[in-house]
Design a protein around this motif. Sequence first.
Motif, PDB file in Angstrom:
ATOM      1  N   ALA A 103       0.919  -1.133   0.277  1.00 51.96           N
ATOM      2  CA  ALA A 103       0.013  -0.061  -0.095  1.00 51.96           C
ATOM      3  C   ALA A 103       0.816   1.563  -0.181  1.00 51.96           C
ATOM      4  O   ALA A 103       0.625   2.899  -0.480  1.00 51.96           O
ATOM      5  N   ARG A 106       4.293   6.925   2.726  1.00 50.80           N
ATOM      6  CA  ARG A 106       4.382   8.169   2.528  1.00 50.80           C
ATOM      7  C   ARG A 106       5.114   8.738   3.423  1.00 50.80           C
ATOM      8  O   ARG A 106       5.043   8.896   4.299  1.00 50.80           O
TER       9      ARG A 106
ATOM     10  N   PRO B  39      -4.383  10.522  -5.033  1.00 54.76           N
ATOM     11  CA  PRO B  39      -3.201  10.761  -5.748  1.00 54.76           C
ATOM     12  C   PRO B  39      -2.029   9.965  -3.999  1.00 54.76           C
ATOM     13  O   PRO B  39      -3.147  10.184  -3.137  1.00 54.76           O
ATOM     14  N   GLY B  40      -1.813   9.183  -4.549  1.00 59.13           N
ATOM     15  CA  GLY B  40      -0.652   9.373  -3.181  1.00 59.13           C
ATOM     16  C   GLY B  40      -1.197   7.450  -2.159  1.00 59.13           C
ATOM     17  O   GLY B  40      -0.370   7.554  -0.831  1.00 59.13           O
ATOM     18  N   MET B  41      -1.776   6.851  -2.727  1.00 54.81           N
ATOM     19  CA  MET B  41      -2.946   5.895  -2.009  1.00 54.81           C
ATOM     20  C   MET B  41      -1.668   4.994  -3.279  1.00 54.81           C
ATOM     21  O   MET B  41      -1.416   4.813  -3.809  1.00 54.81           O
ATOM     22  N   GLU B  42      -2.746   3.647  -2.554  1.00 57.46           N
ATOM     23  CA  GLU B  42      -2.424   2.139  -2.998  1.00 57.46           C
ATOM     24  C   GLU B  42      -2.701   2.169  -4.543  1.00 57.46           C
ATOM     25  O   GLU B  42      -3.879   2.894  -5.186  1.00 57.46           O
TER      26      GLU B  42
END
Lengths: 111, 112
Positions: A103, A106, B39-42
């Motif tokens: 996943a 960040r 955005p920015g996810m899996e």
Amino acid sequence: GQQVMQIPQYQHVQEGEDFTTYCNSSTTLSNIQWYKQRPGGHPVFLIQLVKSGEVKKQKRLTFQFGEAKKNSSLHITATQTTDVGTYFCAGHQYNNNDMRFGAGTRLTVKP
Amino acid sequence: EADIYQTPRYLVIGTGKKITLECSQTMGHDKMYWYQQDPGMELHLIHYSYGVNSTEKGDLSSESTVSRIRTEHFPLTLESARPSHTSQYLCASSEDRGRGYTFGSGTRLTVV
């Protein structure tokens, strides 16, 4: 089926601190890959690990593949603001072409 | 220079419209993939292909279809766009099992 779990989901560090993200698979992997995705960008391939216990370095980045080939880690020494982004691991199963992405973690870096 | 190209880069479209997202690569890779990513996810695999005339559905249930008539081209079609399709769509290719994926720059789709 195969699952690839990645932790932590988020990590916020002060510039100069170290950072580590961990990847764990429910099954033995034939290899594992790591990608970096800058904010607003697309994933970019960093490295592939194949051998049990393998360790590879790219400047401040150290990649490890576990002895059982079920886990991996990415460690960044002395983070910089250019390290900001999401780091994904992706594992290949044996005997098929199935590759699963974690996943992602960040990373944000405070100057 | 060998690369993978996606067009359009951004798309805003009304509900119910049919759209095709283009993906082409000049590397001669047999394997190509479509991922959906907020955005920015899996990353969610929606379709893949291991060669010409070979296509398979991925993990994410999707109302899209793909075709692979030529090695270098792997378009994704949404027959009837819905707001739930709003996302980024990433195309990727790889030379062989165990080689890194090369991703395109993505198409950011907004369905209004």
